[in-house]
Design an enzyme around this catalytic site. Structure first.
Site, PDB file in Angstrom:
ATOM      1  CD  GLU A   1      -4.628  -2.724  10.021  1.00 62.72           C
ATOM      2  OE1 GLU A   1      -4.612  -2.756   8.770  1.00 62.72           O
ATOM      3  OE2 GLU A   1      -4.370  -3.715  10.728  1.00 62.72           O
TER       4      GLU A   1
ATOM      5  CE  LYS B   1      -8.866   0.887   0.606  1.00 65.73           C
ATOM      6  NZ  LYS B   1      -7.924   1.051  -0.512  1.00 65.73           N
ATOM      7  CG  LEU B   2      -0.945   1.402   4.002  1.00 65.50           C
ATOM      8  CD1 LEU B   2       0.044   0.268   4.222  1.00 65.50           C
ATOM      9  CD2 LEU B   2      -0.346   2.716   4.489  1.00 65.50           C
TER      10      LEU B   2
ATOM     11  NE  ARG C   1      -3.785  -7.642   1.336  1.00 64.21           N
ATOM     12  CZ  ARG C   1      -5.066  -7.953   1.529  1.00 64.21           C
ATOM     13  NH1 ARG C   1      -6.024  -7.331   0.838  1.00 64.21           N
ATOM     14  NH2 ARG C   1      -5.403  -8.841   2.437  1.00 64.21           N
TER      15      ARG C   1
ATOM     16  CG  PHE D   1      -2.016  -5.480   6.735  1.00 62.94           C
ATOM     17  CD1 PHE D   1      -2.723  -6.616   6.385  1.00 62.94           C
ATOM     18  CD2 PHE D   1      -1.747  -4.546   5.760  1.00 62.94           C
ATOM     19  CE1 PHE D   1      -3.150  -6.826   5.099  1.00 62.94           C
ATOM     20  CE2 PHE D   1      -2.175  -4.741   4.455  1.00 62.94           C
ATOM     21  CZ  PHE D   1      -2.883  -5.886   4.125  1.00 62.94           C
TER      22      PHE D   1
ATOM     23  CE  LYS E   1      -7.104  -5.065   8.331  1.00 61.08           C
ATOM     24  NZ  LYS E   1      -5.738  -5.595   8.088  1.00 61.08           N
TER      25      LYS E   1
ATOM     26  CE  LYS F   1     -13.404  -1.170  -0.366  1.00 64.23           C
ATOM     27  NZ  LYS F   1     -12.626  -1.569  -1.539  1.00 64.23           N
TER      28      LYS F   1
END
Length: 1014
Positions: free
Chosen positions: A320, A322-323, A327, A429, A494, A511
């Site tokens: 994914e 990482k934005l 959070r 997510f 993940k 991450k």
């Protein structure tokens, strides 16, 4: 003894029920009550804060401190630091229970101020507190003490210089000269809480000043110092909330993870003998939980992927992006009384309620997000909890904005809900709760399938975050290259087979940030134009630097001064003590204090016009300065620096004493480099796109119902299968805590997969085996009856593991051992004990390495096994060390080379002649080998080992010999660094991994011939 009128009025005010108190009575009818007044505030510094700080500073402690015995009869000084901390906390809690009562919430609010969500933020930082203390003590702000308070980061005068960077310590130094009290203060903990409540609601200085003045009058300097740390929520006593929670109650950390409520932890778990039931251990609607976090990246990408794909049968993991947002968890319930029929709540990772910003209903006029969610949920969805990231979206550019614009975007959306510009976007997510059902125990793959079915995405408002399936490192590198080119945050890997782990960092989520992936970095030579004072152990010295780009003659607005620079980035990581000393040596006496009223625009130019973004504490002329070689991951847009661009994750590599300001990087030279890098990325995009077309197709499963509650639904657990438990009946009461955590449903699945049957009562089938790992109400009832043996879940896991080891032999059940028993009846105790020898070694079960180590220790009877050195404790410690490295902490010796694999060449196969090596050189190589092994590295004797990261050779090795070694390794895909023993020695000396390309005092010529790749 009679009370005066003021004391009577104060007690009446404390005891009189208020509207809020009535609400609490209704919400917590069984809350504990204290039988006496709270302890004086001075007991916190004297019996808790100060002792814990002393343990942090002096872990061993002098023999003279041996006052009280520890929990096992040992003297306090003989306990290890972890046990000593627990002993200090346990003694305080025991005293509170004895002298005050079971309601410890008033004390915990002050001990853990950053976890207290019931008290609002004070809106006061160091500078404001310093100004008010100057007024309270009536001292001149231009005096020595006034200067020291208002400029707490700067080196102070006289004794205050040692307190630079520690604001509370600086306050103690100043107040100690003019205290209102020299003896301990007379304020009770409850009174301090009342005053802090008033301080949190005071919005003006004239309201805050009298409260701070009362604290000054009624506290001695040490108490006031700790009070300031409470207000700043920066305690730093050396004990984490996990330790405090664990001493208070074994389920405290779990309850805080699912509720984020310190009040609930104190009031619902006031009796350590009453445990949480299984139904109270999951997430709940409208209760903020502590989310799962991604583990920090390991140094080896291969190791990370190895953790992500534990089996060859299912090697898939997810990637994914990482934005760069905040959070956010969203709770939604159907509520017919609410307009629109739905009620919403939003919380951040830090448990801050953001409902006021994003909306509590579909027709909430202040709802910058919820007003767009009228059709965002599938039919039949009554309630749910979502986990995601709130980001800012720019509709004109159709791209995300930096994190700092999120609140501005939400407020703008409140005023103009459908205008073009920027607005909040929630990228989801995970789903953790659906229609009354806790989904955290389901796999990520199952949860994602449910999420896809219950959410109807709203374009650029409410979307499901995408992912890619992968099986190899090549795919990760391709994705990372893409996100670096797009100036993104990085990646998150993940494990789709994993459950959701509340309030944990786990290897199931990892991450990958580009600052660690050096192959995507750039090295730039930048001129230092400013400096910032540090805090903590770096207080009083310049610890980070503002770097600039030299302005070309044709770009400069002041051609008469060719030394002008534009601000470009801040660099604060990668420096050793020697680096700081070297910079000070070459710039001593050349620094000037930065005056925002008269900025030195002749020599340097900042962004923001009169606002002067990123203004330094001190500045220096470019011709008097030094040049730093800086490595960075990528370039990003930023309005905080003069040229509109800056470096992402900049890190110091080395000091360039061979260059001066004239040869440092100019604005135009940097733009040329940036253009070349972008061209390289564009050339690589073709390969990335081709690769993505060949990506593995996603598979789907439908284990969850979208709406309603399916009582017969089971957890899909991919565990070993066999016939070990054929004909056996089980009643699983609780989940498993050790040696690994498994939910009740996972244990039941294991039993079923291996031939057994499970029931929900102990009398549903004959000869039912009861399984429990903690004392719930049901387990306590069975134990009280005295005629039922209760076995720990570890027996189930040991039976399965032993039969896997003995594959090919007939299935058999392991005999019960004392470690397997939660409760043993009298008639079985002798039989269970007889299954071990005199050293507690099992006759039937294979012994693990850890157990074997413990057996040897018990045989020698030298000391007891130290529980604080368990693998779990080491993992937690490693996690915290990784969090703090780069924030001022020094790398512990045992972790310095952790994650690296080193090879020390011996023979002539690689082109070396052992006869030529002198004894001194052999000694250095031998010492270097011992250092890296002690500091956590893996040392391999085989040059064929593909995991080798560094090859260490002696200082006298010839360039020709290195060439032979390079030729031997040239076919490898990943090339190791070839370094001398000097790199190991200097890294060990500085307690940090130094850049391999540097030269070292012990071996100044090493880098000229040995560093590879360059």
């Amino acid at each position: 003894m009679t009370m005066n009128a003021d004391e009577e009025m104060r007690d009446d005010a404390v005891n009189r029920p208020t509207g809020e108190e009535s609400d609490l009575e209704e919400k917590y009818p069984n809350r504990p009550r204290n039988h006496s007044k709270t302890l004086p505030f001075h007991t916190l510094p004297q019996t808790l804060f100060r002792p814990l700080s002393e343990i942090k500073k002096k872990p061993a402690g002098p023999p003279g401190n041996r006052r009280k015995a520890g929990p096992h009869g040992q003297s306090a000084a003989n306990l290890n630091p972890f046990e000593r901390r627990r002993d200090v906390i346990d003694r305080f809690i025991s005293r509170w229970r004895k002298e005050v009562g079971d309601d410890i919430y008033p004390a915990f609010r002050l001990i853990l101020p950053d976890k207290d969500r019931d008290r609002a933020m004070y809106g006061m930082k160091e500078k404001m507190i310093g100004k008010m203390l100057v007024k309270v003590m009536k001292i001149d702000k231009n005096s020595e003490d006034g200067f020291n308070l208002l400029n707490w980061k700067l080196p102070g005068q006289s004794t205050a210089s040692s307190m630079a960077g520690d604001f509370a310590g600086r306050c103690y130094d100043v107040v100690s000269k003019r205290p209102m009290r020299t003896e301990v203060g007379n304020m009770l903990i409850e009174e301090v809480n009342e005053k802090l409540d008033q301080l949190s609601t005071a919005s003006k200085e004239e309201q805050q000043l009298p409260i701070l003045a009362e604290f000054y009058r009624r506290m001695n300097p040490e108490e006031l110092m700790w009070l300031i740390r409470i207000i700043l929520r920066q305690m730093k006593v050396g004990a984490t909330e996990r330790t405090l929670f664990d001493v208070w109650h074994p389920d405290a950390e779990n309850l805080y993870s699912i509720s984020s409520s310190l009040r609930r932890v104190c009031w619902e778990l006031h009796d350590p003998n009453i445990r949480l039931d299984a139904e109270d251990r999951g997430v709940s609607l409208m209760q903020c939980f502590q989310p799962q976090l991604a583990q920090f990246q390991m140094q080896s990408l291969d190791r990370m992927i190895g953790r992500m794909r534990p089996t060859e049968e299912d090697p898939v993991f997810w990637i994914e992006e990482k934005l760069d947002g905040e959070r956010m968890q969203l709770h939604m319930v159907s509520d017919p009384s609410t307009p629109g029929g739905r009620k919403f709540r939003f919380w951040s990772r830090k448990a801050k309620d953001y409902t006021y910003l994003y909306g509590n209903g579909i027709y909430d006029e202040a709802g910058s997000l919820t007003r767009h969610l009228g059709d965002a949920f599938a039919d039949g969805v009554d309630n749910l909890i979502l986990d995601g990231e709130m980001i800012t979206w720019n509709t004109e550019q159709d791209a995300p904005e930096p994190f700092g614009t999120l609140k501005t975007a939400a407020l703008s959306e409140q005023r103009n809900p459908f205008s073009q510009g920027i607005h909040p976007l929630l990228r989801i997510f995970d789903i953790l709760y659906l229609n009354g059902r806790d989904l955290t125990r389901y796999t990520l793959r199952d949860r994602r399938n449910a999420l896809q079915k219950v959410i109807r995405p709203v374009h650029r408002r409410f979307e499901i975050h995408s992912f890619e399936e992968a099986t190899t490192k090549t795919e990760v590198e391709a994705s990372l290259r893409r996100v670096v080119a797009e100036a993104s945050e990085g990646l998150v890997l993940k494990n789709p087979r994993s459950p959701y782990r509340l309030n944990e960092r786990h290897d199931d989520w990892m991450k990958v940030k580009p600052e660690y992936m050096t192959e995507f970095g750039e090295s730039l030579d930048l001129i230092v134009i400013g400096g910032y004072y540090g805090s903590g152990h770096r207080g009083g010295n310049l610890s980070s630097f503002l770097c600039g780009l030299r302005v070309d003659d044709e770009q400069s607005s002041e051609r008469s001064n060719p030394t002008k620079c534009y601000s470009f980035c801040k660099v604060g990581g990668g420096f050793t003590a020697a680096d700081y000393a070297n910079i000070r040596h070459h710039t001593d006496g050349k620094w000037s204090e930065f005056n925002p009223r008269k900025p030195p625009t002749t020599y340097l130019e900042l962004a923001g016009g009169d606002a002067l973004f990123e203004r330094p504490d001190m500045w220096i002329k470019p011709e008097d300065s030094v040049v730093l070689c800086v490595k960075a991951a990528s370039v990003s847009v930023s309005d905080q620096f003069r040229i509109g661009l800056t470096l992402r994750f900049p890190r110091f590599k080395r000091l360039r004493m061979d260059k001066d300001w004239k040869s440092a990087l100019s604005v135009q030279e940097f733009l040329d480099i940036k253009s070349n890098v972008e061209q390289e990325h564009r050339e690589k995009e073709f390969n990335v796109e081709n690769f993505r077309k060949k990506r593995v197709k996603r598979t789907t499963k439908t284990p969850l119902a979208i709406a309603g509650y399916d009582e017969n639904a089971e957890v899909n657990y991919a565990g070993p299968s066999g016939h070990i438990f054929d004909g056996l009946n089980f009643f699983v009461l609780t989940d498993a805590n050790a040696p690994v955590k498994k939910s009740k449903a996972e244990l039941e699945s294991l039993v079923k997969a291996n031939g057994g049957k499970f029931y929900q009562t102990n009398n549903a089938a004959p000869d039912t085996i009861c399984i429990a790992d903690r004392r719930t109400v049901k387990a306590a009832s069975l134990q009280k009856s005295g005629d039922v043996n209760i076995i720990r879940p570890s027996w189930i896991l040991d039976c399965i593991r032993q039969n896997e080891v003995d594959a090919g032999l007939p299935d058999f059940l392991l005999p019960l051992e004392p470690r397997h028993m939660f409760f043993t009846t009298e008639d079985r105790k002798e039989e269970v004990a007889g299954n071990l020898d005199k050293f507690n070694d099992s006759y039937a079960r294979n012994t693990t390495i850890e157990e074997l180590s413990n057996l040897f220790k018990q045989m020698g009877k030298t000391h007891n096994v130290n529980e604080s050195c368990s693998s779990q404790a080491i993992e937690k410690l490693t996690e915290r060390i990784r969090e703090r490295i780069g924030s001022g902490w020094t790398m512990p010796s045992g972790w310095l080379f952790k994650g690296l694999t080193l090879h020390f060449p011996k023979g002539s196969a690689e082109g070396f002649n052992p006869d030529r090596l002198q004894s001194k050189q052999l000694s250095r190589i031998h010492l270097a080998r011992n250092i890296v092994r002690f500091a956590g590295a893996n040392v391999t004797s085989s040059l064929k080992d593909a995991s080798i990261t560094h090859i260490v050779v002696g200082p006298d090795t010839l360039a020709s010999e290195v060439s032979i070694l390079r030729k031997t390794l040239s076919t490898r895909k990943k090339l190791p660094h070839i370094v001398t023993t000097a790199w190991v020695e200097e890294s060990w000396k500085e307690r940090t991994l130094l850049d391999e390309e540097r030269t070292f005092p012990t071996d100044p010529t090493a880098a000229l011939i040995l560093i590879w790749p360059v």
